[in-house]
Scaffold this motif. Structure first.
Motif, mmCIF file in Angstrom:
data_model
loop_
_atom_site.group_PDB
_atom_site.id
_atom_site.type_symbol
_atom_site.label_atom_id
_atom_site.label_comp_id
_atom_site.label_asym_id
_atom_site.label_seq_id
_atom_site.Cartn_x
_atom_site.Cartn_y
_atom_site.Cartn_z
ATOM 1 N N GLU A 59 -44.359 25.035 12.733
ATOM 2 C CA GLU A 59 -44.784 24.225 12.138
ATOM 3 C C GLU A 59 -43.882 24.185 10.738
ATOM 4 O OE1 GLU A 59 -49.191 22.638 13.568
ATOM 5 O OE2 GLU A 59 -48.952 24.475 12.391
ATOM 6 N N GLY A 60 -44.121 22.953 10.143
ATOM 7 C CA GLY A 60 -43.524 22.998 8.780
ATOM 8 C C GLY A 60 -44.349 21.706 8.024
ATOM 9 N N GLY A 61 -44.183 21.944 6.688
ATOM 10 C CA GLY A 61 -44.851 20.593 5.905
ATOM 11 C C GLY A 61 -43.984 19.919 5.183
ATOM 12 N N ILE A 62 -44.191 18.662 4.660
ATOM 13 C CA ILE A 62 -43.235 17.808 4.168
ATOM 14 C C ILE A 62 -44.116 16.904 3.201
ATOM 15 C CG2 ILE A 62 -43.206 16.040 5.992
ATOM 16 C CD1 ILE A 62 -40.410 15.627 5.155
ATOM 17 N N GLY A 63 -43.848 17.055 1.840
ATOM 18 C CA GLY A 63 -44.674 16.211 1.007
ATOM 19 C C GLY A 63 -44.417 14.714 1.212
ATOM 20 N N SER A 64 -45.613 13.794 0.963
ATOM 21 C CA SER A 64 -45.295 12.598 1.144
ATOM 22 C C SER A 64 -46.016 11.930 -0.073
ATOM 23 C CB SER A 64 -46.046 12.053 2.358
ATOM 24 O OG SER A 64 -47.537 12.318 2.342
ATOM 25 N N GLN A 65 -46.639 12.470 -0.823
ATOM 26 C CA GLN A 65 -47.169 11.681 -2.042
ATOM 27 C C GLN A 65 -47.651 12.811 -3.210
ATOM 28 O OE1 GLN A 65 -50.438 9.225 -1.063
ATOM 29 N NE2 GLN A 65 -51.081 8.958 -3.288
ATOM 30 N N VAL A 66 -47.375 12.314 -4.583
ATOM 31 C CA VAL A 66 -47.866 13.262 -5.640
ATOM 32 C C VAL A 66 -48.358 12.215 -6.615
ATOM 33 C CG1 VAL A 66 -47.087 14.938 -7.516
ATOM 34 C CG2 VAL A 66 -45.739 14.917 -5.200
ATOM 35 N N GLU A 67 -49.550 12.489 -7.113
ATOM 36 C CA GLU A 67 -50.021 11.678 -8.302
ATOM 37 C C GLU A 67 -50.137 12.853 -9.504
ATOM 38 O OE1 GLU A 67 -53.867 8.907 -9.515
ATOM 39 O OE2 GLU A 67 -54.198 10.764 -8.178
#
Length: 142
Positions: A59-67
């Protein structure tokens, strides 16, 4: 992905460098303080630290939103601690709250991040497909 415990916290500690000050390239240097875009990068990095201990093999992670709400300055040489706190998991979507504080105890920013956890092969395939599209777009005569 294994469940993340409620309130799980990770920290990212950094020292502000001259490179991290506000410089818009084409517009030049603006302020000699920690830039909002670096704060966003560090929020995303701290958010990633939330998921890493809980990823399953493959598994890996991918960013989708930063506030990012940038509320105060930090000077080069100052230490900043970014605290990421896990807040929710909706399927493969992971949410975390962020808070940045200087060594003086001043909060300089807060916000949140969202990441998707996916099979790493799927992430890699999406990037490869984009590379292929871009290469085709750049070919002469296309």
């Amino acid at each position: 992905m294994r469940p993340i415990p409620a309130g799980f916290i990770q920290t990212l500690i950094l020292t502000v460098t001259d490179e991290m000050t506000v410089d818009f390239g084409e517009l030049g240097a603006v302020h000699p303080v920690y830039a909002t875009y670096w704060l966003a990068k560090h929020f995303e990095e701290a958010g990633r630290k939330i998921i890493l201990p809980f990823l399953d093999d493959g598994e890996g992670g991918i960013g989708s939103q930063v506030e990012v709400i940038h509320t105060g300055p930090a000077l080069p040489g100052m230490t900043v601690t970014v605290t990421a706190t896990f807040t929710a998991q909706e399927g493969r979507r992971i949410h975390a709250d962020m808070r940045a504080v200087t060594e003086l105890g001043d909060e300089i920013g807060h916000g949140s991040t969202t990441q998707f956890v996916l099979p790493q092969t799927r992430i890699d395939a999406n990037f490869e497909a984009l590379r292929d599209r871009w290469a085709a777009h750049r070919e002469p005569g296309k």
